[in-house]
Design a protein around this motif. Structure first.
Motif, PDB file in Angstrom:
ATOM      1  N   LEU A  43      -2.795   6.991  -1.851  1.00 47.69           N
ATOM      2  CA  LEU A  43      -3.137   5.662  -2.366  1.00 47.69           C
ATOM      3  C   LEU A  43      -2.691   5.615  -3.820  1.00 47.69           C
ATOM      4  O   LEU A  43      -3.214   6.334  -4.675  1.00 47.69           O
ATOM      5  CB  LEU A  43      -4.640   5.413  -2.245  1.00 47.69           C
TER       6      LEU A  43
ATOM      7  N   TRP B  68      -0.968   1.785  -0.233  1.00 48.19           N
ATOM      8  CA  TRP B  68      -0.822   3.045   0.502  1.00 48.19           C
ATOM      9  C   TRP B  68       0.663   3.356   0.627  1.00 48.19           C
ATOM     10  O   TRP B  68       1.441   2.510   1.077  1.00 48.19           O
ATOM     11  CB  TRP B  68      -1.460   2.935   1.879  1.00 48.19           C
TER      12      TRP B  68
ATOM     13  N   THR C 154       0.927   0.002   3.400  1.00 50.10           N
ATOM     14  CA  THR C 154      -0.357  -0.672   3.201  1.00 50.10           C
ATOM     15  C   THR C 154      -0.727  -1.492   4.424  1.00 50.10           C
ATOM     16  O   THR C 154      -1.868  -1.419   4.923  1.00 50.10           O
ATOM     17  CB  THR C 154      -0.284  -1.571   1.958  1.00 50.10           C
TER      18      THR C 154
END
Length: 626
Positions: free
Chosen positions: A311, A321, A345
């Protein structure tokens, strides 16, 4: 002749002259003395004359010796002269060879008046070929040259006669020639002439011109290629800058050599601020920088690939992410580390949603499994319902047999009791032989009745065991067992349905124990056997065979019933499919059977045709231990 020999020769000549002069002088003195008549010669003069005569004699001898020695010296001188002349001839031949040996070089020599003192054959040939002139020793070379080259040539000759060594390349008659000028010195270092070498350098000049042209072309090509590479580099940089992925390349010292715009933006830096800097200089977290540097070393050394999710927090405070993939990239002998971050993400958000949905799906699946268990159990109950009437008859027969034998047993036991009481009271009127015979008959009858009771009880026990095995819960664990045992138990449950119209043929092969769920297999066998019984409306045959083949246990159940039509044979394993009337079946029997065989890593096949019966073949794997 050496200087020492020259000096000795002068001494010998002077001594010889003196030795010749002394005798002549002595003779002359004697003539004077003897010519003076009446003159009284003094003793001193007489002694002097005699001394001269002796000296003359000695001089004569010495003169002979000197003459002989002079002859020796002269002989040596002549020999040495011949050797020197031979050497001169050898040197002259070598010099001529040196001059003539380079067939492509024109060589000539001039004196200070620019007249020939020597030349080689190539020079003579070229003078005749190009200038139509005949070169010879003593000729004035300027008169032999064309008017257009005289002034330039004379100027070069004067430079050489002034002591300058130089070379000149010029174009004549479409050919290039290089001429080398060398002054010739005497023993006093005075220039007495010059030598010149002329050779054709057209091929070399043309090659140099071509090389120069090629050099220009090559330089232009290099400029073009450099411009193309710069364009390609810029084009490549634009390509990677327009990619959403974070891309970077580091060298063996963990310094950045390439990054794209997305990578620079993720750190809040410009691309040029990345290039040449190390991980420690670009990453704020020292632990992360140390970890990534160690990973770089291991990847470059062992050519391994590192993939990980993380992250990442952007400078604007947003978080994404990223999926990082790092691997080694080799260009020539240099090793680099290529890293690509993919924005996952949306995938992670989808993954979280999927996990949540999976949790809900798992709960639904658990509910479905519970429902399926209830369906299977209901199907079992339906199968048991079909067996109920026959099972009641099967159970009633041995129970009635037991109940019928209880009365006679009680009667015989009463008689035995009375007999024993009478014996005890000694009130027996019959003879001992008769009493003994009645006693034996009584016990024989009791044994027979008890055997009937035991047989009936065994039949009920076996039937109840088979029924209990069939009705065990679905969740029972798999165990190693013989499939033949499950078949026999199931056949016991349906045997009463066969009655006298259906003949059962059994052919059980020798089988190894396999890992299975006996209750589930019994349900499969029961469903197929029930269908077979129902398919035979009048008389017929049901055949059950088992064998071991190709790593499988094969169970074959066939009947001579009415068979299955083509439009139905592909649907018989579908849930709730049935050709029976409403209320006569659930349509789950073969569907459940198919699922059970699949869970056992096996397969089930069916062959049928209308009016020709049906044959089911079940294949169950033996497993690694069989």
């Amino acid at each position: 002749m050496s200087p020492a020999r020259k000096r000795n020769l002068v001494i010998y000549i002077v001594g010889g002259v003196l030795m010749i002069t002394l005798p002549l002088f002595a003779v002359w003195m004697g003539s004077i003395v003897s010519g003076s008549e009446g003159t009284v010669i003094s003793d001193e003069l007489q002694f002097f004359r005699n001394a001269l005569l002796v000296a003359s004699a000695v001089a004569a001898v010495l003169l002979l010796v000197l003459y002989w020695h002079f002859q020796q010296l002269l002989s040596e001188y002549l020999q040495e002269k011949r050797k020197v002349e031979e050497k001169l001839e050898t040197y002259s031949a070598r010099l001529t060879s040196y001059i003539e040996s380079p067939e492509y070089v024109s060589i000539f020599s001039l004196d200070r008046d620019m007249c020939y003192t020597g030349f080689n054959s190539l020079h003579q040939k070229e003078m005749r070929l190009y200038f139509h002139a005949h070169a010879e020793e003593g000729a004035y070379i300027v008169d032999l040259l064309p008017q257009e080259v005289r002034e330039r040539t004379v100027r070069n000759f004067k430079r050489a006669l002034n002591g300058e060594h130089f070379s000149v390349t010029s174009l004549y008659n479409h050919r290039y020639y290089t001429q080398i000028f060398n002054p010739v010195y005497d023993d006093h270092d005075n220039v007495v002439g010059l030598t010149s070498n002329v050779f054709d350098v057209t091929d070399r000049i043309q090659a140099e011109q071509e090389l120069e042209n090629y050099k220009d072309q090559l330089e232009e090509l290099v400029r073009q290629r450099t411009a193309q590479l710069e364009e390609q580099s810029e084009f490549f940089q634009k390509i990677i800058d327009n990619l959403p992925n974070l891309i970077f390349v580091r060298d063996a010292q963990s310094k950045y050599v390439l990054v794209n715009q997305a990578m620079a933006d993720s750190f809040g830096l410009k691309i040029e601020e990345f290039i040449g800097r190390t991980i420690a200089e670009t990453h704020q977290n020292a632990e992360d920088a140390e970890k990534f540097a160690a990973e770089d070393v291991e990847i470059l050394a062992n050519n391994k690939t590192v993939e990980e999710e993380s992250l990442h927090k952007y400078p604007d405070g947003s978080e994404k992410w990223l999926f990082l993939s790092k691997r080694r990239m080799q260009i020539g002998a240099e090793k680099y580390l290529l890293g690509v971050h993919n924005d996952i993400t949306n995938l992670k958000q989808t993954e979280f949603k999927l996990l949540e949905a999976n949790h809900e799906l798992q709960q639904t699946l658990n509910r479905l499994r519970a429902t399926q268990m209830r369906l299977i159990e209901s199907e079992k109950m339906a199968s048991l319902g079909q067996l109920t009437a026959g099972l009641a008859h099967e159970i009633n027969n041995p129970i009635n047999y037991v109940a019928g034998n209880i009365g006679p047993i009680r009667r015989d036991l009463g008689e035995l009791k009375e007999f024993l009481i009478s014996l005890n009271n000694n009130h027996h009127e019959q003879s001992p032989a008769v009493e003994t015979q009645n006693f034996e008959l009584l016990f024989d009858e009791l044994d027979s009745l008890l055997e009937g009771v035991n047989e009936g009880a065994d039949r009920v026990k076996t039937l109840m065991n088979d029924l209990n095995t069939f009705s065990l819960p679905e969740g029972a664990k798999k165990v190693y067992c013989d499939v033949n045992d499950s078949l026999k138990s199931t056949i016991n449950l349906v045997r009463h349905h066969l009655k006298d119209r259906i003949r059962l043929e059994l052919d059980f092969g020798e089988l190894p124990d396999i890992l299975c769920n006996p209750q589930q297999l019994s349900q499969v066998f029961l469903n197929i056997l029930n269908n077979a019984i129902q398919a035979i409306t009048h008389e017929g045959v049901i055949t059950v065979k088992t064998k071991r083949k190709d790593g499988h246990v094969v169970i074959e159940l066939s009947d001579t019933g009415h068979g299955i039509s083509k439009e139905h044979i592909n649907k018989i394993f579908d849930p709730f499919f049935t050709t029976k009337e409403v209320g006569e079946g659930t349509g789950l029997g073969l569907s459940i059977s198919y699922r059970i065989i699949e869970e056992h890593k096996g397969k089930i096949e069916v062959y049928s045709a209308p009016g020709k019966g049906a044959r089911f073949r079940i294949f169950l794997p033996l497993g690694s231990d069989s």
